[in-house]
Design a protein around this motif. Structure first.
Motif, PDB file in Angstrom:
ATOM      1  N   SER A  24       0.832  -1.207   0.000  1.00 30.68           N
ATOM      2  CA  SER A  24       0.000   0.000   0.000  1.00 30.68           C
ATOM      3  C   SER A  24       0.865   1.256   0.000  1.00 30.68           C
ATOM      4  O   SER A  24       0.543   2.250  -0.658  1.00 30.68           O
ATOM      5  CB  SER A  24      -0.937   0.005   1.209  1.00 30.68           C
ATOM      6  OG  SER A  24      -1.890  -1.043   1.099  1.00 30.68           O
ATOM      7  N   LEU A  25       1.985   1.215   0.731  1.00 29.15           N
ATOM      8  CA  LEU A  25       2.916   2.347   0.715  1.00 29.15           C
ATOM      9  C   LEU A  25       3.487   2.555  -0.685  1.00 29.15           C
ATOM     10  O   LEU A  25       3.681   3.681  -1.140  1.00 29.15           O
ATOM     11  CB  LEU A  25       4.056   2.110   1.718  1.00 29.15           C
ATOM     12  CG  LEU A  25       3.684   2.158   3.198  1.00 29.15           C
ATOM     13  CD1 LEU A  25       4.889   1.765   4.057  1.00 29.15           C
ATOM     14  CD2 LEU A  25       3.199   3.547   3.598  1.00 29.15           C
ATOM     15  N   VAL A  26       3.746   1.426  -1.382  1.00 29.92           N
ATOM     16  CA  VAL A  26       4.262   1.490  -2.754  1.00 29.92           C
ATOM     17  C   VAL A  26       3.213   2.091  -3.684  1.00 29.92           C
ATOM     18  O   VAL A  26       3.487   3.027  -4.451  1.00 29.92           O
ATOM     19  CB  VAL A  26       4.658   0.077  -3.237  1.00 29.92           C
ATOM     20  CG1 VAL A  26       4.880   0.079  -4.743  1.00 29.92           C
ATOM     21  CG2 VAL A  26       5.913  -0.399  -2.519  1.00 29.92           C
ATOM     22  N   GLU A  27       1.993   1.563  -3.618  1.00 25.27           N
ATOM     23  CA  GLU A  27       0.931   2.034  -4.505  1.00 25.27           C
ATOM     24  C   GLU A  27       0.590   3.494  -4.278  1.00 25.27           C
ATOM     25  O   GLU A  27       0.265   4.225  -5.219  1.00 25.27           O
ATOM     26  CB  GLU A  27      -0.328   1.181  -4.314  1.00 25.27           C
ATOM     27  CG  GLU A  27      -0.253  -0.191  -4.930  1.00 25.27           C
ATOM     28  CD  GLU A  27      -1.608  -0.869  -4.958  1.00 25.27           C
ATOM     29  OE1 GLU A  27      -2.189  -0.989  -6.053  1.00 25.27           O
ATOM     30  OE2 GLU A  27      -2.089  -1.272  -3.895  1.00 25.27           O
ATOM     31  N   GLY A  28       0.669   3.913  -3.032  1.00 22.31           N
ATOM     32  CA  GLY A  28       0.328   5.289  -2.709  1.00 22.31           C
ATOM     33  C   GLY A  28       1.465   6.260  -2.866  1.00 22.31           C
ATOM     34  O   GLY A  28       1.317   7.443  -2.547  1.00 22.31           O
ATOM     35  N   ALA A  29       2.625   5.774  -3.379  1.00 22.39           N
ATOM     36  CA  ALA A  29       3.817   6.623  -3.538  1.00 22.39           C
ATOM     37  C   ALA A  29       4.095   7.393  -2.246  1.00 22.39           C
ATOM     38  O   ALA A  29       4.279   8.608  -2.238  1.00 22.39           O
ATOM     39  CB  ALA A  29       3.647   7.573  -4.714  1.00 22.39           C
ATOM     40  N   SER A  30       4.141   6.657  -1.141  1.00 21.96           N
ATOM     41  CA  SER A  30       4.347   7.257   0.182  1.00 21.96           C
ATOM     42  C   SER A  30       5.666   8.029   0.247  1.00 21.96           C
ATOM     43  O   SER A  30       6.653   7.652  -0.405  1.00 21.96           O
ATOM     44  CB  SER A  30       4.361   6.152   1.248  1.00 21.96           C
ATOM     45  OG  SER A  30       4.873   6.615   2.470  1.00 21.96           O
ATOM     46  N   PRO A  31       5.714   9.093   1.057  1.00 16.49           N
ATOM     47  CA  PRO A  31       6.983   9.799   1.270  1.00 16.49           C
ATOM     48  C   PRO A  31       8.058   8.887   1.865  1.00 16.49           C
ATOM     49  O   PRO A  31       9.249   9.185   1.766  1.00 16.49           O
ATOM     50  CB  PRO A  31       6.608  10.916   2.254  1.00 16.49           C
ATOM     51  CG  PRO A  31       5.142  11.129   2.048  1.00 16.49           C
ATOM     52  CD  PRO A  31       4.588   9.783   1.718  1.00 16.49           C
ATOM     53  N   GLN A  32       7.623   7.760   2.468  1.00 18.32           N
ATOM     54  CA  GLN A  32       8.574   6.813   3.055  1.00 18.32           C
ATOM     55  C   GLN A  32       8.991   5.713   2.079  1.00 18.32           C
ATOM     56  O   GLN A  32       9.669   4.764   2.464  1.00 18.32           O
ATOM     57  CB  GLN A  32       7.965   6.166   4.296  1.00 18.32           C
ATOM     58  CG  GLN A  32       7.782   7.129   5.463  1.00 18.32           C
ATOM     59  CD  GLN A  32       7.243   6.421   6.686  1.00 18.32           C
ATOM     60  OE1 GLN A  32       6.040   6.210   6.802  1.00 18.32           O
ATOM     61  NE2 GLN A  32       8.136   6.041   7.577  1.00 18.32           N
ATOM     62  N   LEU A  33       8.589   5.861   0.791  1.00 20.75           N
ATOM     63  CA  LEU A  33       8.872   4.822  -0.188  1.00 20.75           C
ATOM     64  C   LEU A  33      10.368   4.567  -0.343  1.00 20.75           C
ATOM     65  O   LEU A  33      10.806   3.415  -0.435  1.00 20.75           O
ATOM     66  CB  LEU A  33       8.262   5.208  -1.539  1.00 20.75           C
ATOM     67  CG  LEU A  33       8.387   4.184  -2.668  1.00 20.75           C
ATOM     68  CD1 LEU A  33       7.829   2.838  -2.264  1.00 20.75           C
ATOM     69  CD2 LEU A  33       7.692   4.691  -3.919  1.00 20.75           C
ATOM     70  N   ARG A  34      11.163   5.617  -0.346  1.00 20.71           N
ATOM     71  CA  ARG A  34      12.616   5.440  -0.470  1.00 20.71           C
ATOM     72  C   ARG A  34      13.172   4.644   0.707  1.00 20.71           C
ATOM     73  O   ARG A  34      14.029   3.764   0.536  1.00 20.71           O
ATOM     74  CB  ARG A  34      13.313   6.801  -0.556  1.00 20.71           C
ATOM     75  CG  ARG A  34      13.076   7.537  -1.868  1.00 20.71           C
ATOM     76  CD  ARG A  34      13.718   8.908  -1.858  1.00 20.71           C
ATOM     77  NE  ARG A  34      13.477   9.605  -3.116  1.00 20.71           N
ATOM     78  CZ  ARG A  34      14.282   9.536  -4.175  1.00 20.71           C
ATOM     79  NH1 ARG A  34      15.381   8.800  -4.103  1.00 20.71           N
ATOM     80  NH2 ARG A  34      13.997  10.191  -5.278  1.00 20.71           N
ATOM     81  N   GLU A  35      12.673   4.943   1.896  1.00 20.16           N
ATOM     82  CA  GLU A  35      13.123   4.210   3.088  1.00 20.16           C
ATOM     83  C   GLU A  35      12.730   2.736   3.003  1.00 20.16           C
ATOM     84  O   GLU A  35      13.511   1.847   3.356  1.00 20.16           O
ATOM     85  CB  GLU A  35      12.523   4.846   4.342  1.00 20.16           C
ATOM     86  CG  GLU A  35      12.996   4.207   5.643  1.00 20.16           C
ATOM     87  CD  GLU A  35      12.318   4.800   6.885  1.00 20.16           C
ATOM     88  OE1 GLU A  35      12.583   4.287   7.980  1.00 20.16           O
ATOM     89  OE2 GLU A  35      11.524   5.756   6.734  1.00 20.16           O
ATOM     90  N   VAL A  36      11.510   2.487   2.507  1.00 25.50           N
ATOM     91  CA  VAL A  36      11.035   1.110   2.353  1.00 25.50           C
ATOM     92  C   VAL A  36      11.910   0.337   1.372  1.00 25.50           C
ATOM     93  O   VAL A  36      12.370  -0.776   1.651  1.00 25.50           O
ATOM     94  CB  VAL A  36       9.565   1.097   1.871  1.00 25.50           C
ATOM     95  CG1 VAL A  36       9.145  -0.316   1.458  1.00 25.50           C
ATOM     96  CG2 VAL A  36       8.644   1.628   2.954  1.00 25.50           C
ATOM     97  N   MET A  37      12.175   0.933   0.210  1.00 16.31           N
ATOM     98  CA  MET A  37      12.982   0.256  -0.806  1.00 16.31           C
ATOM     99  C   MET A  37      14.420   0.013  -0.326  1.00 16.31           C
ATOM    100  O   MET A  37      15.014  -1.024  -0.611  1.00 16.31           O
ATOM    101  CB  MET A  37      12.977   1.070  -2.097  1.00 16.31           C
ATOM    102  CG  MET A  37      11.646   1.056  -2.848  1.00 16.31           C
ATOM    103  SD  MET A  37      11.157  -0.609  -3.390  1.00 16.31           S
ATOM    104  CE  MET A  37       9.727  -0.885  -2.327  1.00 16.31           C
ATOM    105  N   ALA A  38      14.967   0.965   0.422  1.00 18.73           N
ATOM    106  CA  ALA A  38      16.325   0.804   0.960  1.00 18.73           C
ATOM    107  C   ALA A  38      16.370  -0.352   1.948  1.00 18.73           C
ATOM    108  O   ALA A  38      17.347  -1.118   1.992  1.00 18.73           O
ATOM    109  CB  ALA A  38      16.788   2.097   1.621  1.00 18.73           C
ATOM    110  N   ALA A  39      15.305  -0.502   2.747  1.00 16.68           N
ATOM    111  CA  ALA A  39      15.260  -1.588   3.723  1.00 16.68           C
ATOM    112  C   ALA A  39      15.078  -2.948   3.060  1.00 16.68           C
ATOM    113  O   ALA A  39      15.594  -3.966   3.541  1.00 16.68           O
ATOM    114  CB  ALA A  39      14.123  -1.336   4.717  1.00 16.68           C
ATOM    115  N   LEU A  40      14.355  -2.970   1.930  1.00 14.74           N
ATOM    116  CA  LEU A  40      14.075  -4.237   1.256  1.00 14.74           C
ATOM    117  C   LEU A  40      15.229  -4.712   0.372  1.00 14.74           C
ATOM    118  O   LEU A  40      15.375  -5.917   0.141  1.00 14.74           O
ATOM    119  CB  LEU A  40      12.820  -4.096   0.389  1.00 14.74           C
ATOM    120  CG  LEU A  40      11.492  -3.831   1.100  1.00 14.74           C
ATOM    121  CD1 LEU A  40      10.376  -3.721   0.079  1.00 14.74           C
ATOM    122  CD2 LEU A  40      11.175  -4.924   2.101  1.00 14.74           C
TER     123      LEU A  40
END
Length: 318
Positions: A24-40
């Motif tokens: 959902s964070l990905v689909e919503g282009a969340s401001p935390q998307l970069r943090e999510v991708m870095a963690a994954l």
């Protein structure tokens, strides 16, 4: 704000709500998307991505469900990304694939996510690459990506899948459709579904003939097999799984899998970069500088290419 490390840790444990929240964070282009991708990023690379495409009505969802059953029987964790078209009027989407695959809904080893295209062409949602990464990091061994099924624009799946299976059905004009718009080029495996219907053998022969006409392969290159199946009865599913494994082994042997994944990452990076540039350009639409360049083109003082170069230079300086 979401606690991203905690959310990723719970997703790694296989908790469906955590996986759903990440997508959902990905689909919503969340401001935390970069943090999510870095963690994954360090957690990905273990899943094998299988794309399923074909015209509406060929049985993509039924085949996907049958593949889930086969891979679960082999003890593998399975992720399913089913993409549905968005309405051009309301912007909504039915997201009906989870209904069709309800038999797997209670299986903790299966995660099914429906995504809307939101107007994106090519058979996939724009967020599909990042959603695939989420399912990969969540510990899925196999990820099945089912495209919209809108016809000849279904070629984007080739860029996202390790193995791409194109489904056809007898009596639907698919033989002609297969010759159009790159469909012959994207398939690693072809399956004539609903093979209990009249015309299945003829469809397979026609497809084999077309593959031969368009073939530009060397002696050691992969030649896509043509299978016949009845997914609704589970017939031919084992053969499809075996063909996927054979293709995977061939790619490992020839270094093609690593090369394909590098191309996939390059395309994803390019898409993200182009999207960022478009956003910056959109910010300039109300800018006096852009308006001045446009006025210069209209007055014949500038050509559009020179104006574009000036605009790009201003983006670098910004």
């Amino acid at each position: 704000m979401v606690d991203v490390p905690e959310l990723v840790a719970r997703a790694r444990e296989g908790r469906p709500r955590a996986v759903a929240r990440l997508i959902s964070l990905v689909e919503g282009a969340s401001p935390q998307l970069r943090e999510v991708m870095a963690a994954l990023a360090p957690l990905t690379g273990g899943a094998y991505v299988i794309g399923l495409t074909g015209s509406p009505g060929v049985g993509k969802s039924t085949t996907t469900s049958a593949l889930v059953t086969a891979y679960r029987a082999a003890g593998k964790r399975v992720g399913v990304l089913a993409v549905d078209p968005s309405s051009p009027f309301s912007g909504g989407a039915l997201l009906g694939d989870r209904v069709r695959m309800s038999e797997h809904a209670s299986d903790p080893g299966v995660y099914i996510r429906s995504m809307a295209t939101r107007g994106h062409l090519g058979g996939l949602a724009w967020a599909a690459p990042q959603a695939i990464r989420v399912l990969d990091a969540a510990g899925c061994d196999v990820i099945l990506v089912e495209t919209v099924g809108v016809g000849q624009s279904e070629v984007e799946i080739a860029a996202q899948a390790d193995t791409c299976a194109v489904l056809l059905a007898p009596g639907m004009g698919d033989g002609i459709q297969a010759a159009k718009a790159g469909i012959l080029e994207i398939g690693d495996i072809y399956a004539v579904n609903k093979a209990d219907r009249d015309g299945a053998d003829a469809a397979a022969r026609e497809l084999n003939h077309m593959l031969g006409l368009g073939e530009a392969r060397g002696p050691g290159d992969w030649r896509p097999p043509i299978l016949k199946m009845v997914a609704a009865r589970g017939e031919g599913v084992d053969e499809l799984v075996a063909a996927v494994e054979k293709h995977r082994a061939w790619m490992d042997e020839h270094g093609a899998l690593a090369a394909r994944r590098v191309r996939r990452a390059a395309a994803e990076i390019e898409t993200i970069a182009v999207t960022a540039l478009r956003t910056r350009l959109a910010d300039l639409h109300g800018n006096d500088h852009l308006a001045g360049l446009a006025a210069g083109v209209v007055a014949g003082e500038l050509d559009p290419y020179g104006a574009a170069d000036t605009l790009i230079a201003s983006l670098k300086d910004a």
